[in-house]
Design a protein around this motif. Structure first.
Motif, PDB file in Angstrom:
ATOM      1  N   GLU A 261     -18.317 -29.258  80.485  1.00  0.00           N
ATOM      2  CA  GLU A 261     -19.527 -28.439  80.379  1.00  0.00           C
ATOM      3  C   GLU A 261     -19.443 -27.198  81.258  1.00  0.00           C
ATOM      4  OE1 GLU A 261     -23.149 -30.687  80.689  1.00  0.00           O
ATOM      5  OE2 GLU A 261     -22.525 -32.075  79.105  1.00  0.00           O
ATOM      6  N   THR A 262     -18.795 -27.304  82.401  1.00  0.00           N
ATOM      7  CA  THR A 262     -18.616 -26.141  83.265  1.00  0.00           C
ATOM      8  C   THR A 262     -17.741 -25.096  82.586  1.00  0.00           C
ATOM      9  OG1 THR A 262     -18.916 -27.479  85.261  1.00  0.00           O
ATOM     10  CG2 THR A 262     -17.804 -25.360  85.531  1.00  0.00           C
TER      11      THR A 262
ATOM     12  N   GLN B 193     -17.398 -24.700  79.376  1.00  0.00           N
ATOM     13  CA  GLN B 193     -18.206 -24.133  78.287  1.00  0.00           C
ATOM     14  C   GLN B 193     -19.182 -23.077  78.817  1.00  0.00           C
ATOM     15  OE1 GLN B 193     -17.729 -24.360  75.174  1.00  0.00           O
ATOM     16  NE2 GLN B 193     -17.708 -26.425  74.385  1.00  0.00           N
ATOM     17  N   THR B 194     -19.857 -23.378  79.908  1.00  0.00           N
ATOM     18  CA  THR B 194     -20.829 -22.423  80.438  1.00  0.00           C
ATOM     19  C   THR B 194     -20.141 -21.216  81.068  1.00  0.00           C
ATOM     20  OG1 THR B 194     -21.052 -23.655  82.516  1.00  0.00           O
ATOM     21  CG2 THR B 194     -22.648 -24.143  80.782  1.00  0.00           C
TER      22      THR B 194
ATOM     23  N   ASP C 255     -19.740 -18.891  78.237  1.00  0.00           N
ATOM     24  CA  ASP C 255     -21.018 -18.212  77.971  1.00  0.00           C
ATOM     25  C   ASP C 255     -21.241 -17.067  78.960  1.00  0.00           C
ATOM     26  OD1 ASP C 255     -21.486 -20.144  76.007  1.00  0.00           O
ATOM     27  OD2 ASP C 255     -22.820 -21.337  77.291  1.00  0.00           O
ATOM     28  N   SER C 256     -21.037 -17.354  80.239  1.00  0.00           N
ATOM     29  CA  SER C 256     -21.248 -16.346  81.282  1.00  0.00           C
ATOM     30  C   SER C 256     -20.283 -15.182  81.136  1.00  0.00           C
ATOM     31  CB  SER C 256     -21.074 -16.961  82.675  1.00  0.00           C
ATOM     32  OG  SER C 256     -22.055 -17.936  82.907  1.00  0.00           O
TER      33      SER C 256
ATOM     34  N   CYS D  63     -11.623 -25.515  75.268  1.00  0.00           N
ATOM     35  CA  CYS D  63     -12.635 -26.520  75.604  1.00  0.00           C
ATOM     36  C   CYS D  63     -12.618 -27.660  74.580  1.00  0.00           C
ATOM     37  CB  CYS D  63     -14.022 -25.888  75.672  1.00  0.00           C
ATOM     38  SG  CYS D  63     -14.274 -24.818  77.099  1.00  0.00           S
TER      39      CYS D  63
ATOM     40  N   ARG E 185     -13.158 -21.283  74.194  1.00  0.00           N
ATOM     41  CA  ARG E 185     -13.878 -22.349  73.479  1.00  0.00           C
ATOM     42  C   ARG E 185     -12.899 -23.267  72.729  1.00  0.00           C
ATOM     43  NH1 ARG E 185     -18.900 -21.329  74.544  1.00  0.00           N
ATOM     44  NH2 ARG E 185     -19.782 -19.250  74.404  1.00  0.00           N
TER      45      ARG E 185
ATOM     46  N   ARG F 103     -21.423 -12.938  78.288  1.00  0.00           N
ATOM     47  CA  ARG F 103     -22.564 -12.107  78.682  1.00  0.00           C
ATOM     48  C   ARG F 103     -22.140 -10.998  79.642  1.00  0.00           C
ATOM     49  NH1 ARG F 103     -24.956 -17.012  79.405  1.00  0.00           N
ATOM     50  NH2 ARG F 103     -25.021 -16.754  81.652  1.00  0.00           N
TER      51      ARG F 103
END
Length: 111
Positions: A72-73, A75-76, A79-80, A98, A95, A83
Motif C-alpha cells: 500500500e505504501t 501504491q500511495t 499516487d503522490s 506493485c 503500478r 500528483r
C-alpha cells in the motif's frame, strides 16, 4: 498562517525495540492518539539533497500485515509522484511493479 502538529510516541523495550507506536495530529477530528503497528517517515533535506527516513515497526507486527503495508505504501507513493510530477508513464510502470509485488507476496485484495 495555520499550523498543525503531528506527534509520534514510540515505547521501546529494554533492547530499544518498539513495543507501541501511537500518533496524533492537532488537525485530526479525533483528538485521541491512534495506535499503529508500523510507520515510515520520509523527509527531504534540501540542503544536502538527500532523504531522511525513520522506519519503525512493533515487534508484534505480523509479516502478512508488513507485506500489505509495503504494498500500500508503494501504491500511495505512485499516487503522490503522479500528483507531484505528472509523470504518467513511470507511474504506470510503478503500478505494474506493485501488481508484481502483490503477486509475489501473495497479497489479495481486502474486502
Amino acid at each position: 498562517m495555520k499550523k498543525a502538529e503531528i506527534k509520534l510516541t514510540i515505547e521501546l523495550d529494554d533492547n530499544n525495540v518498539p513495543e507501541n507506536i501511537t500518533w496524533e495530529s492537532t488537525d485530526a477530528e479525533n483528538k485521541e492518539a491512534l495506535a499503529v503497528k508500523s510507520m515510515m517517515l520520509a523527509l527531504w533535506d534540501h540542503n544536502y539533497k538527500n532523504s531522511l527516513r525513520i522506519d519503525l515497526w512493533t515487534k508484534d507486527m505480523p509479516v502478512d500485515e508488513m507485506k500489505r503495508f509495503f504494498y500500500e505504501t508503494l501504491q500511495t507513493m505512485a499516487d503522490s509522484f503522479l500528483r507531484a510530477t505528472g509523470e504518467t508513464n513511470i507511474v504506470e510502470d510503478l503500478r505494474d511493479y506493485c501488481a508484481h509485488f502483490a503477486e509475489k507476496m501473495e497479497i489479495t485484495e481486502t474486502k
